[in-house]
Design a protein around this motif. Structure first.
Motif, PDB file in Angstrom:
ATOM      1  N   ASP A 234       1.207  -1.428   0.802  1.00 18.70           N
ATOM      2  CA  ASP A 234      -0.083  -0.041  -0.021  1.00 18.70           C
ATOM      3  C   ASP A 234       1.195   1.321   0.062  1.00 18.70           C
ATOM      4  O   ASP A 234       2.068   1.057  -0.331  1.00 18.70           O
ATOM      5  N   MET A 235       0.802   2.441   0.429  1.00 20.96           N
ATOM      6  CA  MET A 235       1.512   3.328   0.777  1.00 20.96           C
ATOM      7  C   MET A 235       0.474   4.146   1.616  1.00 20.96           C
ATOM      8  O   MET A 235      -0.706   5.197   1.349  1.00 20.96           O
ATOM      9  N   ASP A 236       1.137   4.517   2.684  1.00 23.90           N
ATOM     10  CA  ASP A 236       0.364   5.711   3.688  1.00 23.90           C
ATOM     11  C   ASP A 236       1.792   6.862   3.081  1.00 23.90           C
ATOM     12  O   ASP A 236       2.975   5.942   2.439  1.00 23.90           O
TER      13      ASP A 236
ATOM     14  N   PRO B 102      -1.688  13.244   4.892  1.00 28.36           N
ATOM     15  CA  PRO B 102      -1.075  12.748   5.583  1.00 28.36           C
ATOM     16  C   PRO B 102      -1.786  11.906   6.866  1.00 28.36           C
ATOM     17  O   PRO B 102      -1.452  11.174   7.406  1.00 28.36           O
ATOM     18  N   ALA B 103      -3.219  12.910   7.160  1.00 31.08           N
ATOM     19  CA  ALA B 103      -4.192  11.890   7.761  1.00 31.08           C
ATOM     20  C   ALA B 103      -5.306  10.829   7.359  1.00 31.08           C
ATOM     21  O   ALA B 103      -5.232   9.907   7.556  1.00 31.08           O
ATOM     22  N   THR B 104      -5.668  11.459   5.899  1.00 26.68           N
ATOM     23  CA  THR B 104      -6.345  10.488   5.175  1.00 26.68           C
ATOM     24  C   THR B 104      -6.230   9.874   4.036  1.00 26.68           C
ATOM     25  O   THR B 104      -7.406   9.439   3.826  1.00 26.68           O
ATOM     26  N   GLY B 105      -5.468  10.247   3.878  1.00 26.95           N
ATOM     27  CA  GLY B 105      -5.026  10.461   2.137  1.00 26.95           C
ATOM     28  C   GLY B 105      -4.448   8.978   2.157  1.00 26.95           C
ATOM     29  O   GLY B 105      -3.984   7.888   2.904  1.00 26.95           O
ATOM     30  N   GLY B 106      -3.536   8.458   1.192  1.00 27.74           N
ATOM     31  CA  GLY B 106      -2.254   7.213   0.651  1.00 27.74           C
ATOM     32  C   GLY B 106      -3.555   6.373  -0.206  1.00 27.74           C
ATOM     33  O   GLY B 106      -4.574   6.638  -0.396  1.00 27.74           O
TER      34      GLY B 106
ATOM     35  N   SER C 291      -4.731   1.179  -0.642  1.00 23.18           N
ATOM     36  CA  SER C 291      -4.355   0.697   0.466  1.00 23.18           C
ATOM     37  C   SER C 291      -3.545  -0.425  -0.647  1.00 23.18           C
ATOM     38  O   SER C 291      -3.404  -2.165   0.018  1.00 23.18           O
ATOM     39  N   SER C 292      -3.109  -0.434  -1.878  1.00 24.16           N
ATOM     40  CA  SER C 292      -2.835  -1.583  -2.035  1.00 24.16           C
ATOM     41  C   SER C 292      -2.531  -0.870  -3.574  1.00 24.16           C
ATOM     42  O   SER C 292      -2.757   0.031  -4.274  1.00 24.16           O
ATOM     43  N   GLY C 293      -1.649  -2.275  -4.509  1.00 24.46           N
ATOM     44  CA  GLY C 293      -1.354  -1.919  -6.301  1.00 24.46           C
ATOM     45  C   GLY C 293       0.010  -0.519  -6.319  1.00 24.46           C
ATOM     46  O   GLY C 293       0.152  -0.098  -7.400  1.00 24.46           O
ATOM     47  N   VAL C 294       0.579  -0.904  -5.281  1.00 22.59           N
ATOM     48  CA  VAL C 294       1.991   0.338  -5.127  1.00 22.59           C
ATOM     49  C   VAL C 294       3.212  -0.677  -5.271  1.00 22.59           C
ATOM     50  O   VAL C 294       3.465  -1.751  -4.413  1.00 22.59           O
ATOM     51  N   THR C 295       3.870   0.005  -6.600  1.00 23.23           N
ATOM     52  CA  THR C 295       5.219  -1.642  -6.067  1.00 23.23           C
ATOM     53  C   THR C 295       6.180  -0.248  -6.272  1.00 23.23           C
ATOM     54  O   THR C 295       6.673   0.409  -6.440  1.00 23.23           O
ATOM     55  N   TYR C 296       7.253  -0.443  -5.215  1.00 24.31           N
ATOM     56  CA  TYR C 296       8.631  -0.247  -4.777  1.00 24.31           C
ATOM     57  C   TYR C 296       9.891  -0.774  -5.303  1.00 24.31           C
ATOM     58  O   TYR C 296      10.229  -1.990  -4.659  1.00 24.31           O
ATOM     59  N   ILE C 297      10.441  -0.054  -5.316  1.00 26.32           N
ATOM     60  CA  ILE C 297      12.267  -0.663  -6.611  1.00 26.32           C
ATOM     61  C   ILE C 297      12.786   0.259  -6.187  1.00 26.32           C
ATOM     62  O   ILE C 297      12.475   1.145  -6.398  1.00 26.32           O
ATOM     63  N   LEU C 298      13.600  -0.637  -5.124  1.00 24.47           N
ATOM     64  CA  LEU C 298      14.790  -0.025  -4.979  1.00 24.47           C
ATOM     65  C   LEU C 298      16.711  -0.183  -5.280  1.00 24.47           C
ATOM     66  O   LEU C 298      16.349  -1.618  -5.186  1.00 24.47           O
ATOM     67  N   PHE C 299      17.342   0.604  -5.691  1.00 22.33           N
ATOM     68  CA  PHE C 299      18.462   0.073  -6.325  1.00 22.33           C
ATOM     69  C   PHE C 299      19.771  -0.187  -5.968  1.00 22.33           C
ATOM     70  O   PHE C 299      20.266   0.917  -5.185  1.00 22.33           O
TER      71      PHE C 299
END
Length: 239
Positions: free
Chosen positions: A92-94, A196-200, A202-210
């Motif tokens: 997700d993304m918080d 920051p309080a209500t956004g974000g 719940s799913s579908g986010v891919t994080y790639i760290l090089f």
């Protein structure tokens, strides 16, 4: 990263490297032409599309000793996956608004606001979550230690959501049991509600760290995009 419940929640660059302007420039023979296209946030970043990056994350070789939850108290179902040049997860993304106090990120707008970030600007100040696209990694634990896999503060990341690719840096650390958080600026650039309080989301986010990458200075988003595009090309070309 905040312990949120039920809140929907990418080096030094070569000398002289620069982003192309919004006008398309002729590509030299044998080179990849960068096309910079205006969108709701400003520009589309880089030459590598979301589909090409996601294709490299279809198979997970788990490198974390256990899995993470999206939110505090949630089911631990998210592994950290590894390849030769990167680590990645799908979550997700918080919204992280920690760091410098700004109009959008402060103790009034963010119930979990902290006035510091794990990694700092070149002038020693905390990062500016409202302006700088960055992500949060779990603090080191027996589950996973990011530094053991070539990940460090200021490392380049690519974040993909609904066909958009945005680059940023590793900018903060969070709790040891949950995963999936990025700065106000990163969320906004992806079309995700950055409140920051209500956004974000719940799913579908891919994080790639090089792995073994560093943006210098950490607060230079243009440097992150330039290096990120180079590393993304290498990532999708790898066998």
């Amino acid at each position: 990263m905040h312990s949120r419940t039920l809140i929907p929640a990418i080096v030094a660059i070569a000398s002289g490297a620069a982003l192309l302007s919004a006008a398309a420039l002729p590509a030299a023979a044998g080179t990849v032409q960068r096309v910079v296209v205006p969108d709701a946030y400003g520009v589309r970043e880089g030459t590598v599309g979301a589909a090409a990056l996601l294709a490299k994350t279809e198979t997970c070789t788990q490198i974390s000793q256990a899995k993470y939850a999206k939110d505090a108290g949630g089911t631990k179902s998210i592994p950290v996956c590894g390849t030769e040049g990167a680590v990645f997860w799908k979550a997700d993304m918080d919204i992280d608004c920690d760091g410098q106090s700004t109009t959008a990120c402060n103790s009034q707008t963010d119930p979990w606001f902290l006035s510091d970030t794990a990694f700092h600007q070149s002038d020693g100040k905390p990062l500016n979550a409202e302006k700088l696209p960055f992500i949060v990694v779990p603090s080191p634990s027996t589950t996973w230690r990011y530094s053991d896999y070539g990940i460090k503060g200021g490392g380049v990341v690519a974040v993909i959501y609904e066909g958009k690719v945005r680059y940023g840096v590793v900018g903060d650390t969070g709790p040891t049991t949950i995963i999936g958080e990025a700065s106000y600026a990163m969320a906004k650039s992806l079309g995700i509600d950055p409140d920051p309080a209500t956004g974000g989301v719940s799913s579908g986010v891919t994080y790639i760290l090089f792995k073994n990458s560093t943006v210098s200075p950490i607060e230079s988003h243009s440097a992150a995009v330039t290096l990120g595009d180079q590393l993304a090309q290498q990532f999708v070309a790898a066998s």
